[in-house]
Design a protein around this motif. Structure first.
Motif, PDB file in Angstrom:
ATOM      1  N   LEU A 436       0.845  -1.196   0.000  1.00 28.88           N
ATOM      2  CA  LEU A 436       0.000   0.000   0.000  1.00 28.88           C
ATOM      3  C   LEU A 436       0.885   1.252   0.000  1.00 28.88           C
ATOM      4  CD1 LEU A 436      -2.988   0.812   0.053  1.00 28.88           C
ATOM      5  CD2 LEU A 436      -2.815   0.976   2.527  1.00 28.88           C
ATOM      6  N   TYR A 437       1.941   1.225   0.799  1.00 36.55           N
ATOM      7  CA  TYR A 437       2.839   2.379   0.869  1.00 36.55           C
ATOM      8  C   TYR A 437       3.502   2.637  -0.489  1.00 36.55           C
ATOM      9  CZ  TYR A 437       2.563   1.653   5.980  1.00 36.55           C
ATOM     10  OH  TYR A 437       2.148   1.495   7.266  1.00 36.55           O
ATOM     11  N   ALA A 438       3.963   1.555  -1.133  1.00 36.97           N
ATOM     12  CA  ALA A 438       4.647   1.699  -2.421  1.00 36.97           C
ATOM     13  C   ALA A 438       3.677   2.256  -3.464  1.00 36.97           C
ATOM     14  CB  ALA A 438       5.204   0.354  -2.868  1.00 36.97           C
ATOM     15  N   ARG A 439       2.429   1.840  -3.398  1.00 45.22           N
ATOM     16  CA  ARG A 439       1.434   2.357  -4.343  1.00 45.22           C
ATOM     17  C   ARG A 439       1.187   3.837  -4.087  1.00 45.22           C
ATOM     18  NH1 ARG A 439      -3.899   0.034  -4.075  1.00 45.22           N
ATOM     19  NH2 ARG A 439      -4.132   1.060  -6.093  1.00 45.22           N
ATOM     20  N   PHE A 440       1.084   4.197  -2.814  1.00 43.92           N
ATOM     21  CA  PHE A 440       0.838   5.603  -2.464  1.00 43.92           C
ATOM     22  C   PHE A 440       1.974   6.493  -2.979  1.00 43.92           C
ATOM     23  CE2 PHE A 440       2.109   8.400   1.317  1.00 43.92           C
ATOM     24  CZ  PHE A 440       1.468   9.544   0.841  1.00 43.92           C
ATOM     25  N   ILE A 441       3.203   6.104  -2.717  1.00 46.23           N
ATOM     26  CA  ILE A 441       4.350   6.932  -3.122  1.00 46.23           C
ATOM     27  C   ILE A 441       4.427   7.011  -4.646  1.00 46.23           C
ATOM     28  CG2 ILE A 441       6.893   7.073  -3.087  1.00 46.23           C
ATOM     29  CD1 ILE A 441       5.477   7.939  -0.448  1.00 46.23           C
ATOM     30  N   THR A 442       4.135   5.910  -5.327  1.00 45.88           N
ATOM     31  CA  THR A 442       4.173   5.941  -6.795  1.00 45.88           C
ATOM     32  C   THR A 442       3.080   6.868  -7.335  1.00 45.88           C
ATOM     33  OG1 THR A 442       4.954   3.663  -6.691  1.00 45.88           O
ATOM     34  CG2 THR A 442       4.336   4.477  -8.854  1.00 45.88           C
ATOM     35  N   HIS A 443       1.895   6.791  -6.764  1.00 45.99           N
ATOM     36  CA  HIS A 443       0.818   7.707  -7.188  1.00 45.99           C
ATOM     37  C   HIS A 443       1.254   9.158  -6.978  1.00 45.99           C
ATOM     38  CE1 HIS A 443      -2.989   5.473  -8.112  1.00 45.99           C
ATOM     39  NE2 HIS A 443      -2.277   4.482  -7.591  1.00 45.99           N
ATOM     40  N   PHE A 444       1.866   9.403  -5.828  1.00 45.08           N
ATOM     41  CA  PHE A 444       2.293  10.775  -5.517  1.00 45.08           C
ATOM     42  C   PHE A 444       3.349  11.252  -6.518  1.00 45.08           C
ATOM     43  CE2 PHE A 444       5.708  13.245  -3.454  1.00 45.08           C
ATOM     44  CZ  PHE A 444       5.030  14.449  -3.310  1.00 45.08           C
ATOM     45  N   LEU A 445       4.365  10.422  -6.747  1.00 41.22           N
ATOM     46  CA  LEU A 445       5.442  10.830  -7.665  1.00 41.22           C
ATOM     47  C   LEU A 445       4.905  11.001  -9.087  1.00 41.22           C
ATOM     48  CD1 LEU A 445       8.383   8.650  -6.290  1.00 41.22           C
ATOM     49  CD2 LEU A 445       8.139  11.127  -6.115  1.00 41.22           C
ATOM     50  N   HIS A 446       3.909  10.212  -9.414  1.00 41.48           N
ATOM     51  CA  HIS A 446       3.270  10.386 -10.724  1.00 41.48           C
ATOM     52  C   HIS A 446       2.580  11.752 -10.795  1.00 41.48           C
ATOM     53  CE1 HIS A 446      -0.377  10.222 -13.258  1.00 41.48           C
ATOM     54  NE2 HIS A 446       0.482   9.735 -14.134  1.00 41.48           N
ATOM     55  N   ASP A 447       1.829  12.070  -9.748  1.00 45.55           N
ATOM     56  CA  ASP A 447       1.120  13.360  -9.739  1.00 45.55           C
ATOM     57  C   ASP A 447       2.074  14.539  -9.803  1.00 45.55           C
ATOM     58  OD1 ASP A 447      -1.126  11.914  -9.606  1.00 45.55           O
ATOM     59  OD2 ASP A 447      -1.773  12.604  -7.626  1.00 45.55           O
ATOM     60  N   GLN A 448       3.272  14.346  -9.264  1.00 41.77           N
ATOM     61  CA  GLN A 448       4.252  15.445  -9.279  1.00 41.77           C
ATOM     62  C   GLN A 448       5.034  15.484 -10.586  1.00 41.77           C
ATOM     63  OE1 GLN A 448       4.123  17.673  -6.860  1.00 41.77           O
ATOM     64  NE2 GLN A 448       2.498  16.352  -6.061  1.00 41.77           N
ATOM     65  N   GLY A 449       4.709  14.583 -11.493  1.00 42.81           N
ATOM     66  CA  GLY A 449       5.355  14.599 -12.804  1.00 42.81           C
ATOM     67  C   GLY A 449       6.682  13.865 -12.845  1.00 42.81           C
TER      68      GLY A 449
END
Ligand code: ANZ
Length: 769
Positions: A436-449
């Motif tokens: 879950l943590y890895a998914r959250f961080i990946t979503h975040f880094l995606h949103d930040q471009g």
């Protein structure tokens, strides 16, 4: 490729990640009632406390404490994390665990105006039941400033007319207005708070402590008054920390109402659960319609509306210990919390600290390290002494793997090409932690471009555990050591004193097997093939040392078949040239060619698509059986080619044995008039299946039906059903009941000596449960 998350070169970028989150308001500090591990003396995230309230690490019962802690706002991504699951090829069970952990509840809120007198009676209530006659008095019957309203969250808006009390949690902000409550009420609230802080949960079904607050709430539709209670069954970190009590339709509310003699209990949904009753203009509507109209009507009148809640809580990342990346912020007396500039990263852990094993973090003991500079003249700043949960390190490491030694960036541009990870293999214990943590961080880094993909792991294979037999005294629960187990070999036997069962291997249970020992006795190849064969990777595997012998025998058989063939070829080479070849049965040869191509097809699919390595081994056993039956063709090119293919397909699982076999097979190629192939077995191209060949050697195929990994029946079905949906139908249509347990899967039992048999469709059948 190697990286170490505890090296400053790596955690510099974990700190960089923290700063990215901090800048976007997604890393923040708050006072929080936290899970405290009394053994490790540190805080634990919710995900790190198990169902029994124990620490995942030390096993100690976690306590509740208030501390100022750092959090990552994973809740901001609740919806994305939920909807993203749909795009993933993960086991349904893991997706379900994440769905439940995120815990989306769609419902409504209603605002109830508070009063300190009971001005109206509920149309159907009796005066004797009202707390005004039996409860402690409120501090003043009329207050100068108007009272606020109280918002409740409900997933059953259709029950609004059945409300006969409201309850707030002991942590509700309303209780900060102490002037509204009598001293005795506040004293009881204090007691409840302290009780809660000593228990890991306040949702325990046995206790429904509560106290009448002295306040009443006005029902927004009927205008009647209902008492407001402070109750410990209302959770302080969910919804609005306040509930509407509907005893007729909620068991917890009913228990509370019974304990506090809150009457009447009015049913507002018909007994068949379909329509709304006793609810004025909404009576007669279906539950679904009524629910919508009540919320819409409340919305238009300004006292309610739709509301969605998630069970997911923000990720508590503060740890009061030495290991983990130091959180890169300074606390400045004048400027408050100041992030360490990126150019000053990494903030390196101090060396030479004293580990006392208890008390505050060792980082707070190092005065020199603590002094920081926030950049403004005359400022006096101290470093944050909390370190980050090490799950922060593992939430992005897969991005670093692509180029682990980059100095100026956390990860290379190549992540855009290589990510997401095609297949991620890991234990199911990470279902709601790392994954879950890895998914959250990946979503975040995606949103930040920073990334072009949102999800880190497209496919997930959650492997089972290797289990060993345990022997436990029934009386004391003590695990027996190997030397104490004499004569108690059965699992599930009715020994009065000892219970024998299969459990995850563990030192404390004395049921582990040292791989070195078995490898020394049977060889690394045998042990590896045995483990792959024993169970599909996602199921638990019961370790059975006896059964390894069967695998050793099978590898021996492959060895013998190869050497028999090599000898025939060598003898032929010694004979005079021009001597006539032996007649080769065309039919037998065809069988071998078909079997070979079938093996290529099945093993390839097992390796690349299904990850059913047990099936791959089974298929190779089938091929070896065909070769054994067709021994008369030993020495022919078709036989040779089948053996070479067997070698190539087996090589990833048994590289040592096949290296020898390959070399020996190369030695006789010339005799057969075949060109010599350069390189060892592992450097050869993967064999290709000739799709045009009839690769089904028989007209019927035996299927082993397994339920939960256990053989239940063997079905003999026409081979044309193999790849069709008819198969599932055939199985469902009673074949289960009629199947015999005595049958054998081809190539399974009798071949390797274990009782395991598999077929490539067993998974499909298992899913028919
Ligand atoms: C009235 C009602 C009537 C409810 C009924 C249920 C059944 P989930 O599905 O878990 O989201 N609730 C709301 N906030 C709460 C809190 N902070 N602590 C404890 N309970 C809380 O549950 C939502 C339901 O749990 C809500 O719907 C509310 O009770 C309760 F027949 O409202 B219900």
């Amino acid at each position: 490729m190697e990286l170490s998350t505890c090296s400053p070169e790596y955690y510099k970028w974990t700190q960089w990640l923290f700063l990215q989150l901090f800048r976007r308001g997604l890393a923040y500090q708050k006072q929080a009632l936290v899970n405290w591990d009394p053994v490790d003396k540190t805080v634990l995230a919710n995900e790190q406390v198990d169902d029994e309230g124990r620490s995942w690490r030390s096993g100690a019962l976690a306590e509740k404490r208030y501390l100022l802690q750092w959090f990552f706002k994973i809740t901001h991504y609740a919806e994305q994390l939920l909807s993203g699951l749909e795009t993933l090829e993960w086991p349904a069970s893991v997706k379900l665990m994440q769905t439940e952990w995120i815990g989306k509840s769609e419902g409504a809120f209603f605002d109830f105006q508070l009063r300190n007198t009971l001005e109206h009676h509920h149309p159907s209530s009796s005066s004797s039941s009202s707390p005004s006659s039996s409860s402690p008095s409120s501090p003043s019957s009329s207050s100068s400033s108007p009272l606020p309203s109280l918002r409740v969250f409900t997933t059953r808006p259709e029950t609004l007319f059945g409300v006969n009390f409201l309850a707030v949690s002991p942590e509700h902000p309303l209780l900060l207005k102490t002037e509204l409550f009598s001293e005795s009420v506040m004293a009881t609230v204090e007691e409840m708070r302290s009780r809660l802080s000593h228990h890991s949960t306040n949702n325990d079904s046995s206790s429904k402590h509560g106290v009448f607050s002295g306040l009443y709430a006005v029902h927004p539709f009927t205008g009647s008054g209902v008492p407001v209670y402070v109750a410990d069954y209302v959770v302080s970190d969910y919804g609005t920390k306040a509930v509407m009590g509907v005893p007729a339709h909620d068991a917890r509310d009913l228990q509370f109402a019974a304990e506090h003699r809150l009457l009447p209990v009015t049913e507002v949904v018909s007994s068949d659960g379909l329509s709304i009753i006793n609810s004025y203009q909404f009576s007669g509507l279906s539950v679904e319609e009524g629910s919508k109209s009540i919320v819409n009507s409340a919305h238009s009148q300004g006292f309610g509306g739709h509301m969605t809640q998630y069970k997911l809580r923000d990720w508590l990342i503060s740890r009061q210990r030495y290991w983990g990346a130091p959180i890169p912020v300074l606390h400045c007396r004048k400027c408050g919390v100041v992030p360490v500039p990126e150019t000053q990263l990494p903030v390196i852990l101090p060396t030479g600290v004293e580990f006392k094993g208890r008390g505050p973090s060792p980082l707070s003991q190092d005065e020199a390290w603590l002094r920081g500079d926030c950049g403004k003249p005359g400022c006096c700043a101290r470093r944050e002494t909390d370190t980050m949960d090490t799950f922060v390190d593992s939430s992005w490491y897969f991005l670093r793997f692509i180029d682990p030694h980059l100095n100026d960036k956390p990860f290379s541009e190549a992540v855009r090409r290589w990510m997401p990870v095609d297949l991620y293999v890991g234990g199911v214990e990470h279902a709601i932690l790392h994954l879950l943590y890895a998914r959250f961080i990946t979503h975040f880094l995606h949103d930040q471009g920073f990334l072009s993909h949102k999800e880190p792991f497209q496919k997930l294979l959650a492997q089972g555990m290797v289990q060993g037999k345990t022997y436990r005294l029934r009386s004391s629960g003590r695990y027996l050591r190997p030397e104490e187990r004499e004569g108690r070999e059965m699992v599930g036997n009715e020994d009065d004193e000892v219970r024998v069962s299969w459990e995850k291997m563990s030192k404390s249970k004395y049921n582990g097997v040292d791989p070195e020992d078995v490898i020394r006795e049977y060889g690394a190849d045998t042990v590896r093939v045995f483990m792959l064969f024993k169970a599909p990777p996602e199921l638990d595997m019961q370790w059975d040392t006896q059964a390894i012998r069967g695998m050793l025998r099978w590898l021996g058989r492959v060895w013998t078949l190869t050497h028999e063939h090599v000898k025939v070829c060598q003898r032929r080479g010694e004979r005079e040239e021009g001597e006539e070849k032996e007649e080769e049965g065309e039919e037998g040869e065809q069988k071998i060619v078909s079997a070979t191509h079938r093996a290529i097809q099945e093993v390839t699919a097992s390796f690349t698509e299904r990850h059913t390595f047990n099936v791959a081994v089974s298929e190779l056993m089938i091929l070896s059986n065909t070769l054994r039956d067709g021994r008369s063709l030993s020495g022919s090119p078709a036989y040779h080619s089948a053996l070479e293919t067997l070698c190539l397909l087996l090589a990833p699982m048994a590289p040592h044995v096949t290296a020898h076999l390959w070399e020996d097979l190369q030695g006789v190629r010339r005799v057969l008039g075949l060109p010599i192939i350069k390189g060892d077995v592992l450097s050869q191209p993967w064999p290709q299946c000739d799709e045009s060949l009839p690769n089904r050697p028989t007209d019927t195929v035996e299927f082993v039906l397994q339920v939960n990994g256990r053989k239940r029946a063997v079905l003999s079905l026409p081979s044309h059903l193999v790849d069709s949906e008819d198969l599932s139908r055939e199985v469902v249509r009673g074949a289960v009941g009629g199947g015999s347990d005595r049958g054998r899967g081809r190539g399974g039992e009798g071949d390797c000596g274990t009782s395991q048999t598999h077929c490539k469709h067993c998974h499909q059948m298992m899913s028919l449960r």
